[in-house]
Design a protein around this motif. Structure first.
Motif, PDB file in Angstrom:
ATOM      1  N   THR A  12       1.007  -1.208   0.155  1.00 43.63           N
ATOM      2  CA  THR A  12      -0.152  -0.050   0.007  1.00 43.63           C
ATOM      3  C   THR A  12       0.867   1.341   0.059  1.00 43.63           C
ATOM      4  O   THR A  12       0.284   2.299  -0.663  1.00 43.63           O
ATOM      5  CB  THR A  12      -0.921  -0.035   1.177  1.00 43.63           C
ATOM      6  OG1 THR A  12      -0.185  -0.080   2.488  1.00 43.63           O
ATOM      7  CG2 THR A  12      -1.967  -1.254   1.128  1.00 43.63           C
ATOM      8  N   ALA A  18      -6.271  -4.407   0.034  1.00 43.97           N
ATOM      9  CA  ALA A  18      -5.787  -3.142   0.952  1.00 43.97           C
ATOM     10  C   ALA A  18      -5.188  -1.977   0.158  1.00 43.97           C
ATOM     11  O   ALA A  18      -5.447  -0.793   0.378  1.00 43.97           O
ATOM     12  CB  ALA A  18      -4.470  -3.819   1.535  1.00 43.97           C
ATOM     13  N   SER A  63      -6.530  -1.101  -2.907  1.00 41.60           N
ATOM     14  CA  SER A  63      -7.877  -0.181  -3.385  1.00 41.60           C
ATOM     15  C   SER A  63      -8.309   0.694  -2.337  1.00 41.60           C
ATOM     16  O   SER A  63      -8.585   1.895  -2.541  1.00 41.60           O
ATOM     17  CB  SER A  63      -8.849  -1.271  -3.710  1.00 41.60           C
ATOM     18  OG  SER A  63      -8.364  -1.939  -4.965  1.00 41.60           O
ATOM     19  N   ASP A  64      -8.179   0.139  -1.025  1.00 38.76           N
ATOM     20  CA  ASP A  64      -8.724   1.019   0.211  1.00 38.76           C
ATOM     21  C   ASP A  64      -7.729   2.073   0.392  1.00 38.76           C
ATOM     22  O   ASP A  64      -8.074   3.216   0.561  1.00 38.76           O
ATOM     23  CB  ASP A  64      -8.761   0.098   1.639  1.00 38.76           C
ATOM     24  CG  ASP A  64      -9.957  -0.851   1.479  1.00 38.76           C
ATOM     25  OD1 ASP A  64     -10.624  -1.061   0.519  1.00 38.76           O
ATOM     26  OD2 ASP A  64      -9.918  -1.922   2.231  1.00 38.76           O
ATOM     27  N   ALA A  97      -8.340   4.733  -2.137  1.00 36.29           N
ATOM     28  CA  ALA A  97      -9.590   5.306  -1.821  1.00 36.29           C
ATOM     29  C   ALA A  97      -9.481   6.455  -0.980  1.00 36.29           C
ATOM     30  O   ALA A  97      -9.937   7.495  -0.989  1.00 36.29           O
ATOM     31  CB  ALA A  97     -10.784   4.664  -1.439  1.00 36.29           C
ATOM     32  N   ARG A  98      -8.508   5.994   0.183  1.00 34.17           N
ATOM     33  CA  ARG A  98      -8.334   7.099   1.264  1.00 34.17           C
ATOM     34  C   ARG A  98      -7.394   8.320   0.581  1.00 34.17           C
ATOM     35  O   ARG A  98      -7.365   9.345   1.010  1.00 34.17           O
ATOM     36  CB  ARG A  98      -7.600   6.330   2.264  1.00 34.17           C
ATOM     37  CG  ARG A  98      -8.364   5.519   3.092  1.00 34.17           C
ATOM     38  CD  ARG A  98      -7.844   4.961   4.325  1.00 34.17           C
ATOM     39  NE  ARG A  98      -6.509   4.298   4.278  1.00 34.17           N
ATOM     40  CZ  ARG A  98      -6.567   2.846   4.136  1.00 34.17           C
ATOM     41  NH1 ARG A  98      -7.607   2.439   4.047  1.00 34.17           N
ATOM     42  NH2 ARG A  98      -5.187   2.518   3.966  1.00 34.17           N
TER      43      ARG A  98
END
Length: 357
Positions: free
Chosen positions: A301, A344, A346-347, A350-351
């Motif tokens: 990430t 993870a 993708s999340d 998005a953040r």
């Protein structure tokens, strides 16, 4: 020289060195370093407080799309040449009294300047240093160790994708009985990957490496009476890392084809833009494989949010990364840890896109 006197000289020297390397003027860069050495600034401080910050600055400028890769390479070469000139300054002379150490970059690691800084600081501290430079094949490194039997090995890596290779190098060096200190951005800001891969020690920078070696680095002793420690890489038994790493070229090709279908702006890309996109996808797959090796979501990430910043600086919509994750997720639907990492990422993306991030 007192701290109060040295600080202005350091700040000025940094600015002058930046101007010199920006102008691609090797002689001016060397003159800056030699000049502050003549003025009494210690060679170690020049290396760590002048050269190193300038080198970091060029990386920041590249990430912001204000310098090209070629310009970044030119700055690195000039800094390296200027450091070589500084090494012959009388203020840098030292007697070899501490012992011997081999400094090398792991195989596949081309970023040699951080390792060069470590080598120069160790030399200043009285070590006999064999600096082997960038991309040292592990087999050749082991031959060198058998021939010269140093007291320690300092292994450097800046790219996390070199961690599997670093692991092999660490284990091979230790098999000769020589302790290993690992350093460089690849091993994490807290050295977590150095510990995971079994290094005898980790150092966050050149000064810390010199201090650590000066205290006497030894191979980590393991008592036969101790219960076996849990294997931090037990997750590799599922073979996901091996299968993703081996199929990387096919994953890149199929993802590139899928992206062209699902991301309409790509259809207008020229050949150079398509090549750059293929390179970006290859990096994503490489980092995914490395995150599978370490089983660490943060490694993947962190790379993805950094990539989103890079793409944005270059005028490429970071949303295209989400399409890449979807395509890879389809290709890797039978790989649970891979799907977890992609979710993870993708999340995190998005953040990253939120105004208050």
């Amino acid at each position: 020289m007192t701290t109060g006197m040295a600080a202005p000289s350091v700040d000025r020297a940094r600015d002058e060195l930046w101007d010199a390397v920006s102008d691609r003027d090797e002689y001016a860069a060397a003159a800056v370093l030699l000049g502050v050495a003549d003025a009494g600034l210690s060679v170690e401080m020049i290396l760590l407080e002048v050269v190193a910050p300038v080198q970091r600055r060029v990386g920041v400028e590249w990430a912001a799309n204000r310098v090209t890769v070629a310009q970044e390479h030119a700055v690195t070469a000039i800094n390296d040449r200027a450091m070589a000139a500084l090494a012959h300054h009388p203020a840098g002379a030292s007697e070899t009294t501490a012992g011997s150490v081999t400094v090398a970059c792991v195989d596949g690691e081309w970023h040699a300047l951080p390792a060069r800084l470590v080598a120069e600081v160790l030399r200043l501290r009285g070590w006999r240093v064999d600096f082997l430079g960038a991309q040292v094949p592990t087999g050749h490194l082991i031959v060198h160790l058998h021939q010269h039997n140093p007291d320690a090995v300092a292994l450097s890596s800046s790219l996390p994708t070199r961690l599997p290779t670093a692991h092999a190098a660490i284990s091979a060096c230790q098999a000769t009985g020589i302790p290993v200190v690992a350093g460089g951005a690849a091993f994490g800001p807290d050295g977590r990957y150095a510990r995971m891969l079994g290094a005898d020690a980790w150092a966050p920078d050149a000064r810390a490496a010199a201090d650590l070696l000066g205290g006497g680095l030894r191979r980590t002793a393991v008592s036969l009476d101790d219960p076996p420690a849990p294997d931090p890489l037990a997750h590799l038994a599922d073979q996901e890392y091996t299968m993703v790493a081996r199929s990387a070229p096919q994953l890149v090709a199929s993802t590139l084809a899928g992206l062209e279908q699902r991301f309409p702006p790509m259809r207008a890309y020229n050949a150079a833009q398509r090549d750059r996109t293929a390179e970006d996808i290859a990096h994503i797959v490489d980092f995914l494989a490395t995150a599978l090796y370490t089983d660490d979501d943060d490694l993947f990430t962190g790379f993805i949010t950094w990539t989103a910043d890079i793409l944005t600086a270059r005028g490429v919509p970071a949303a295209s990364l989400g399409v890449v994750f979807d395509i890879l997720g389809t290709r890797l639907q039978d790989f649970p840890r891979s799907r977890r990492l992609l979710a993870a990422a993708s999340d995190a993306l998005a953040r990253w896109g939120r105004p208050d991030r």
